[in-house]
Design an enzyme around this catalytic site. Structure first.
Site, PDB file in Angstrom:
ATOM      1  N   HIS A 130      12.334  27.887  81.804  1.00  0.00           N
ATOM      2  CA  HIS A 130      13.728  27.954  82.237  1.00  0.00           C
ATOM      3  C   HIS A 130      14.471  26.765  81.636  1.00  0.00           C
ATOM      4  CE1 HIS A 130      17.015  29.372  84.680  1.00  0.00           C
ATOM      5  NE2 HIS A 130      17.117  28.201  85.310  1.00  0.00           N
ATOM      6  N   HIS A 172      22.970  27.358  78.328  1.00  0.00           N
ATOM      7  CA  HIS A 172      22.541  28.224  79.428  1.00  0.00           C
ATOM      8  C   HIS A 172      23.449  29.449  79.459  1.00  0.00           C
ATOM      9  CE1 HIS A 172      21.148  29.755  83.116  1.00  0.00           C
ATOM     10  NE2 HIS A 172      21.024  28.639  83.824  1.00  0.00           N
TER      11      HIS A 172
END
Length: 967
Positions: free
Chosen positions: A322, A362
């Site tokens: 992540h 992101h």
């Protein structure tokens, strides 16, 4: 733990995406391998132009950086059947996701509109800021929308609410599987992939589209850095680094096309990677806060994914993390990973760790699918891209005692005793965790039959401009592709079975990539196969024209005999029966071993007629196996026996018996000559002397005269003086003249020994020039007259042409009939082409492929799966459709703030032209009626695979929304 190869997996067969700095997956991968950071730095001038307040710009903590998606305001509305207003009203995220779904299917080598598949859609999007900032940019418009919510304003609602993202794709492409919009914040798109995999493995669908999109507006904006928050201090994401201070956000879209692995292997699909498992869970409340991550929650999801995949952690050599680059989040993530890995291994430092967020930022709802796409490409190419901005590890990670090391440079991904495997993590704010285990695609041995030396490349577009761009893109791909011996055949197969066939069409026949590139570079003005369909929606009927005597030559159809199993099987069947009738070495005469042998072996009538019949019959069966069903038949002389066989009036064996007898009887007649004359038969008749007769009328100015050698020689002299073009034909006798009368009389008895049934297809008789009457072929006298009477080919062609939308295909060893048809019909002729060349100097396979291409260009549907013959090509990734994107953005304020009361009846927020709900319903009913009529037209006129337009979108006509905001 169950062995991995005993579990069904999911194959990733198609990829599509738009990312910061990359308009395609190929550019995305190139950027990753080059170590590029695709974060845009904005000037104060740019920021002011997009409304950033001066106090923000003056703040020393303001970070002017973001991952920008180029051309997010653009969309090919016409391609998808949307009106400009409909496109302007819709969330750009919907438009972008729809385009990527199309590209993912094409990347996999599938037409998304081919209607025989069950397809599921699983997708998610970020908060729709376009709706908030542009569609509803004033208080009055918001109030009006709220007042009419659920009863009015459907155009704005359906185009902008997340609820409709997946279902709108399903409606657009007629997908009948589950269609679910998924929302779990940052883990949305990996959760969507998880749901897609489950749907596939429980057989709720056979294909699944999964992914996410995140585009927020205005894109030209920064943020004010806050210590301890998620956003980076300087606009760089430094995942796992000691200097990490957070992430930077960006816009993008990613889509994967999934299929059960067993089905993908059977279909020879391109497989980027396989998904062994995806596990989901939630942190619950055992953590610091709702927004905080959880070591336990993440570890449990990862360990569950390993268990579901049936693999040990020590077989996983890379994890796409992540990796947000926050000082707290990275250590928690690594602790969770380590805990999960330690349940099955104690090894250290063996598994690479990376984060895509260091490259593109992101992507929020699209972050998970972006990580899957990166990892799938890494598995395919055997290369691990670098995690950027990493120099010194965050000491809180405790990397030396963990199973992990950071991939800080581009490096090869070595394969060990196990296949390459990777993990992909995506964790959402709110605690929904997702972890996937990916594995490299299995090596698939190719089984190659006796393939062709040439291939047929099909190209199409909705207009000439798109067609030219498609040709250029394919040429560029061929020039840059890794050319192995099969890649061109794979490309041809993919273009045949894996693309929607649009009205503007072109084809190329080529033996290698270089020849294909040269042909594709030819300008449209010079491309003789370039054509736009005239009657879109109507498939023309194909008329088979069977060749007559004089068309034969040694080695006719030889390449087809070697490469086409159907042709070879049918020709062998004919030759085997002929050998039972006459102990001639038929194959040796037809295909002698010496390539430069004399042609005399096939010139004798007793040999020529059976061989012409056999070649023509085998060709007809080959075309029919390719899905080309004749709508009508014409036979020139001996060719009429092929017509009778194909029409079902005569068995193959009976036809061969009659043809062999006919050839023998005509061979026994006195020799003679035949002369083709470029003049009307009516003019030539006045020049005929005793011993001469009109043998065939092939066109308005094209006839054939038969007679004795002396009489033909005298006529040649007369015509030469009149400057009339004439050419002696390669025949041994004066066919279709009174010189054939004895053979015709004797043939009656042979015909009476056989039974003719009714023709199952329309036939234009070349004895009368008219459609065949039901009982004509059953009369022996018909076949007797057919030997001695002139061939009325021109009248038969006119008769068949007048019967409707027709293309003419010569099915036999030559091109004379096709040429005569083109000359005869002139501007009427939509197409007349030949199956084989007129001599053995040109490849029979090339001629067949060219004929197939010409018919496809004319709108004829072929069964491309059966067209591939003995070879087993595979679908491959080729350049996708060149969308013609234009700006669709609301330009003007929809309601002046000074006049808020007008919002209550504004057409955008209620219905078109201030209409009522009843008017909206009536409009929708009208739209549905139009769609049904159109679909009925499509299905009645042509197959779905040949329909040229995407399915109509959900329409809201005559609605008007405008805004001043820009992306």
């Amino acid at each position: 733990m169950e062995p991995a190869n005993e579990l069904e997996s999911v194959a990733i067969i198609g990829l599509a995406g738009k990312f910061p700095g990359a308009d395609s997956v190929a550019q995305f991968w190139s950027n990753l391998c080059a170590g590029r950071e695709s974060i845009t730095r904005f000037s104060h001038e740019d920021l002011r132009a997009h409304g950033v307040p001066e106090p923000d710009l003056a703040d020393p903590q303001y970070v002017a950086a973001r991952g920008v998606l180029a051309d997010a305001d653009q969309f090919d509305a016409d391609f998808f059947g949307w009106t400009p207003r409909e496109a302007e009203m819709a969330d750009p995220q919907q438009r972008l996701f729809l385009s990527c779904v199309w590209e993912a299917f094409e990347d996999a080598g599938y037409d998304p509109l081919e209607g025989s598949r069950s397809v599921g859609v699983f997708a998610g999007a970020s908060l729709n800021t376009y709706f908030l900032s542009t569609v509803l940019q004033h208080r009055a418009s918001i109030e009006a929308f709220v007042r009419g919510f659920q009863a009015e304003g459907y155009a704005a609602l359906v185009g902008n609410d997340k609820d409709y993202l997946a279902t709108r794709v399903a409606h657009q492409f007629d997908f009948r599987g589950p269609a679910l919009t998924i929302q779990t914040a940052c883990s949305t798109s990996l959760v969507a992939i998880a749901q897609a995999c489950q749907s596939l493995l429980t057989f709720q669908c056979d294909f699944a589209v999964a992914g996410g999109v995140s585009v927020t507006f205005p894109q030209t904006r920064g943020y004010i850095y806050q210590e301890g928050a998620i956003a980076s201090r300087d606009g760089h994401c430094r995942a796992f680094d000691a200097d990490a201070s957070g992430t930077v956000f960006g816009s993008g879209c990613g889509v994967v096309l999934l299929r059960r692995l067993s089905d993908a292997l059977e279909a020879r699909d391109p497989i980027y990677a396989i998904i062994r498992s995806v596990a989901l869970n939630n942190d619950g409340s055992e953590k610091a806060s709702y927004l905080a991550p959880s070591i336990e929650g993440q570890a449990e999801a990862i360990a569950l994914a390993h268990a579901l995949a049936g693999v040990s952690a020590d077989t996983i050599s890379y994890v796409e993390a992540h990796g947000t680059g926050t000082p707290i989040g990275d250590p928690i993530e690594l602790a969770g990973l380590t805990k999960a890995f330690r349940s099955t291994t104690s090894k250290t430092g063996f598994c690479g760790l990376g984060s895509l967020k260091t490259n593109i930022g992101h992507l929020e709802s699209a972050a998970g699918v972006a990580g899957v796409i990166k990892t799938a490409l890494a598995l395919r190419h055997g290369v691990l891209p670098a995690t950027l901005h990493f120099s010194t590890a965050n000491p809180d990670l405790d990397l030396p005692t963990s199973p992990f090391f950071v991939i800080d440079r581009l490096r090869p991904w070595d394969r060990g005793p196990e296949p390459r495997r990777a993990g992909v993590s995506s964790f959402g704010v709110g605690g929904t965790n997702a972890h996937a285990v990916l594995e490299e695609a299995p090596d698939i041995p190719r089984r190659i039959g006796d393939g062709r030396h040439e291939v047929l490349l099909l190209l199409s577009g909705k207009d000439a401009s798109a067609l030219r761009t498609t040709a250029d893109n394919l040429a560029n791909w061929l020039e840059g592709a890794s050319q192995d011996e099969h890649s061109l055949s794979d490309a041809a197969y993919t273009l045949q079975v894996g693309r929607r066939h649009f009205p503007s069409r072109r084809f190329v026949v080529a033996a290698d990539g270089n020849e294909a590139v040269r042909a594709l570079r030819t300008s449209a003005d010079d491309a003789d196969a370039d054509r736009t369909l005239a009657n879109v929606g109507r498939t023309p009927g194909v008329v088979f024209m069977f060749s007559g005597q004089g068309s034969q030559y040694v080695h006719m159809g030889r390449e087809a005999y070697l490469s086409e199993p159907v042709f070879r099987g049918e020709l062998d069947r004919c030759l085997n029966h002929l050998e039972e009738l006459d102990p001639i070495k038929w194959r040796t005469l037809l295909y002698p071993e010496a390539p430069d042998c004399a042609p005399d072996g096939v010139m004798d009538t007793r040999v020529a007629q059976p061989l012409i019949f056999s070649i023509s019959y085998a060709l007809a069966r080959l075309w029919m196996s390719w899905g080309v069903a004749p709508a009508g038949l014409i036979g020139h002389s001996i060719g009429e026996f092929v017509a009778a066989t194909i029409a079902g009036s005569l068995s193959l064996e009976a036809a061969l018996d009659l043809v062999a007898t006919r050839g023998r009887l005509m061979q026994e007649m006195p020799p003679g000559a035949m002369l083709a004359v470029r003049a009307p038969a009516s003019e030539i008749e006045s020049l005929l002397t005793p011993g001469l007769a009109i043998a065939a009328v092939n066109g308005l100015r094209n006839c054939v005269v038969s007679g004795t050698f002396t009489a033909i020689g005298e006529l040649e002299g007369v015509l030469a003086k009149q400057r009339v073009i004439a050419k002696r034909l390669r025949t041994s006798h004066a066919f279709h003249s009174p010189m054939m009368a004895p053979a015709a009389e004797r043939f009656v008895d042979a015909v009476r020994n056989h039974t003719f049934g009714p023709a199952a297809l329309p036939v234009a008789s070349t004895l009368s020039g008219q459609f065949l009457a039901p009982s004509e072929w059953s009369q022996a006298e018909y076949w007797s007259a057919q030997i001695r009477s002139p061939v009325q080919f021109f009248s038969a062609v006119r008769t068949m042409h007048d019967g409707g939308n027709r293309v003419f295909l010569e099915v036999g060893p030559g091109a004379n009939l096709a040429s005569a048809t083109r000359l005869s019909l002139g501007d009427w002729a939509y197409l007349a082409t030949a199956s084989l060349p007129s001599d053995n100097q040109t490849s029979a396979t090339r001629a067949l492929l060219r004929a197939a291409g010409e018919m496809w260009v004319a709108g004829v549907s072929l069964d491309w799966e059966r067209f591939r013959g003995a070879a087993e090509p595979k679908r491959i990734s080729l350049p996708t459709y060149p969308f013609r994107r234009t700006r669709h953005w609301l330009q003007n304020p929809i309601i002046p703030e000074s006049d808020p009361h007008q919002a209550s009846r504004h057409p955008t927020l209620e219905n078109a032209e201030g209409g009522t709900v009843e008017e909206l319903v009536l409009g929708q009913l009208q739209m549905m009626s139009e769609q049904l009529s159109r679909l009925a037209s499509v299905h009645s006129g042509r197959s779905n695979a040949e329909s040229d337009l995407p399915r109509d979108s959900f329409r809201f006509e005559n609605q008007s929304i405008h805004s001043v905001n820009t992306p």
